[in-house]
Design an enzyme around this catalytic site. Structure first.
Site, PDB file in Angstrom:
ATOM      1  N   SER A  71      -9.489   0.361   2.861  1.00 54.66           N
ATOM      2  CA  SER A  71      -8.714   1.254   2.022  1.00 54.66           C
ATOM      3  C   SER A  71      -7.522   0.600   1.339  1.00 54.66           C
ATOM      4  CB  SER A  71      -8.210   2.425   2.865  1.00 54.66           C
ATOM      5  OG  SER A  71      -7.327   1.963   3.882  1.00 54.66           O
ATOM      6  N   LYS A  98       0.846  -1.196   0.000  1.00 55.52           N
ATOM      7  CA  LYS A  98       0.000   0.000   0.000  1.00 55.52           C
ATOM      8  C   LYS A  98       0.886   1.252   0.000  1.00 55.52           C
ATOM      9  CE  LYS A  98      -4.021   1.508   2.779  1.00 55.52           C
ATOM     10  NZ  LYS A  98      -4.839   1.123   3.949  1.00 55.52           N
ATOM     11  N   SER A 119      -9.743  -1.874   6.909  1.00 51.41           N
ATOM     12  CA  SER A 119      -9.052  -1.614   5.639  1.00 51.41           C
ATOM     13  C   SER A 119      -8.169  -2.741   5.130  1.00 51.41           C
ATOM     14  CB  SER A 119      -8.221  -0.328   5.743  1.00 51.41           C
ATOM     15  OG  SER A 119      -9.062   0.795   5.740  1.00 51.41           O
TER      16      SER A 119
END
Lengths: 51, 448
Positions: free
Chosen positions: B141, B66, B165
């Site tokens: 996310s 990420k 997330s």
């Protein structure tokens, strides 16, 4: 409240914002029994004692 | 597809150790898949290699993470316009540890803006799209992490989990995701969202893969004062015959979508010792989680909200506005209540059992259109449905593992969630591994 914090808010947003924030103020059944001495840091202890 | 890219991380690491595989071949297999899949799913932000090969237990395994884990001298955009092109001064503890283990870092992955969105939409970097059907959300996310692992572009990826997330993209994309105990993995050098809730965890193809990644990244780090020295139990193949699982079948049948309820309850039957319990008050605990998350996220973003408000997407700006309206006394009282709720969960839901089982997402996955900038009046309810069963876990701070356990009639993944006591990642991973020895949902691949 946001103006005091220097955060601009678009026209018409305040009312919707209040609805959302009010929805988070829920009644909590554990609140009444919460000991006076408890603070947020006691959570670290709870993590280690509840394994 | 290439046989090499179909391996799990554990299988690839085993093959490399025995010199039956070459690291370069693994990398090329991933690169070929990235070339084919990236235009369809937009999982990568940057495909430039970010470290050099070295020897270690994960030596030569291609990973990507990420775009919020800092690496010295390299860009971390954090899914935002505000931090576009921002160069990190130091490397995150999690990446340092993966580097030490020898893992390759082959790029950065898409994410929701500042990790503050549950769907995978991103108006600055483009939406990440679900490999099983690009019309549907990836979950967020850690959207790129879920999509990249599902499409077999990498063998694993780091994500962060503040309200779901890691687990939401793992569930929506059909991969395995571990939300770690608060403090299990150092957050030094990872973009903060809400310091009382933020956790870092792996998304990978199996529970055994997650165990390998957790083993590399867990442990105390003096630069993160809440990081824990608790040892990690990584033997996923230990017997689970005595393991007891709690679940709330009636609640699942009454509240989850019919196909999801059927798949999750069928999955629960793999575990022989099951106990029916009353469900935790998901909605109350989720509300508490939101109070903490919104207040802390808004404090974190306060200066940019004063000076660069126009550079946020409207969805993130609205969430950040809300945090400024939360009274400090309410925020602190919710934090004072946190230990009492953790004790209650362990003493009631988990009384006499090891883990609690429930769906990861109880509603049918919505489309990107239904939950995007033009989603319409039904959108808040759809988003609330998607996140209903994840945020309560962050408020308690306990670990949870999400595992694929079926597909719905639209061909989209269904996932179950196992929740444990603080620092019970080893038990979660052993249970997940036992389930995945009996099933092959985690080996299914989206069609090219």
């Amino acid at each position: 409240m946001l103006a005091v914090q220097d955060v601009p808010l678009a026209a018409g947003r305040a009312e919707r914002l209040a609805l959302g924030v009010n929805a988070l103020a829920v009644a909590d059944p554990l609140r009444a029994a919460l000991a006076f001495e408890v603070d947020a840091t006691t959570y670290l202890l709870a993590l280690s004692t509840n394994q | 597809m290439s046989d090499l890219a179909a391996l799990t991380l554990a299988e690839a690491a085993h093959g490399l150790r025995r010199r039956e595989l070459a690291a370069e071949d693994l990398l090329q297999a991933c690169r070929r898949r990235i070339e084919r899949w990236q235009p369809r799913i937009n999982a990568f932000v940057d495909q430039e290699p970010r470290n050099s090969p070295r020897v270690g237990p994960l030596g030569g395994i291609p990973l990507a993470h990420k775009d919020m884990f800092y690496r010295a001298g390299r860009v971390s955009n954090c899914g935002s316009k505000i931090r576009k092109g921002w160069l990190a001064a130091e490397t995150s503890a999690a990446l340092e540890r993966l580097d030490l283990a020898g893992a390759l870092d082959i790029g950065t992955l898409n994410m929701s803006e500042f990790a503050y969105g549950p769907t995978g939409h991103n108006e600055h970097w483009g939406d990440c799209r679900n490999p099983w059907n690009p019309d549907y959300i990836t979950g967020g996310s850690s959207s790129g992490s879920g999509a990249a692992v599902a499409a077999r572009l990498v063998f694993g990826a780091l994500g962060s989990d503040t309200g779901g997330s890691v687990r939401l993209p793992a569930a929506a994309c059909g991969v395995t995701g571990l939300k770690t105990t608060w403090g299990r993995v150092s957050r030094h050098g990872a973009m903060p969202l809400s310091h009382s809730l933020d956790t870092i965890g792996p998304l990978a193809r199996s529970a055994a893969d997650c165990a390998l990644l957790l083993g590399a990244i867990a442990g105390h780090d003096r630069r993160d004062p809440i990081s824990s020295p608790e040892p990690v139990e990584l033997a996923v193949d230990r017997p689970i015959g005595s393991l007891k699982i709690a679940l709330s079948s009636a609640w699942i049948e009454g509240n989850a979508d019919r196909e999801i309820a059927a798949a999750v309850l069928a999955a629960s039957r793999i575990f022989k010792n099951r106990v029916e319990v009353e469900p935790p008050d998901f909605d109350l605990l989720s509300a508490h989680c939101l109070v903490v998350m919104q207040a802390e996220a808004s404090a974190q973003h306060a200066q940019w909200m004063r000076e660069r408000q126009a550079d946020y997407s409207s969805a993130v700006r609205v969430r950040l506005e809300a945090g400024f309206a939360i009274p400090a006394a309410q925020y602190l009282e919710v934090l004072r209540l946190r230990s009492a709720w953790l004790e209650r969960f362990c003493a009631t839901t988990l009384a006499g059992v090891d883990l609690y089982l429930l769906p990861a997402i109880a509603v049918p996955l919505p489309t990107r259109g239904e939950t995007g900038p033009h989603g319409g009046p039904a959108m808040p309810k759809l988003l609330a449905g998607v996140t209903r069963l994840t945020r309560w876990v962050n408020y308690l701070g306990v670990p949870a593992l999400v595992l694929p356990c079926g597909f719905d009639s639209r061909g989209l993944p269904i996932a179950m969630q196992l929740v444990g006591r603080p620092f019970a990642e080893g038990t979660l991973l052993a249970a997940g591994h036992a389930y995945q020895l009996e099933t092959d949902w985690h080996r299914r691949l989206p069609a090219e």
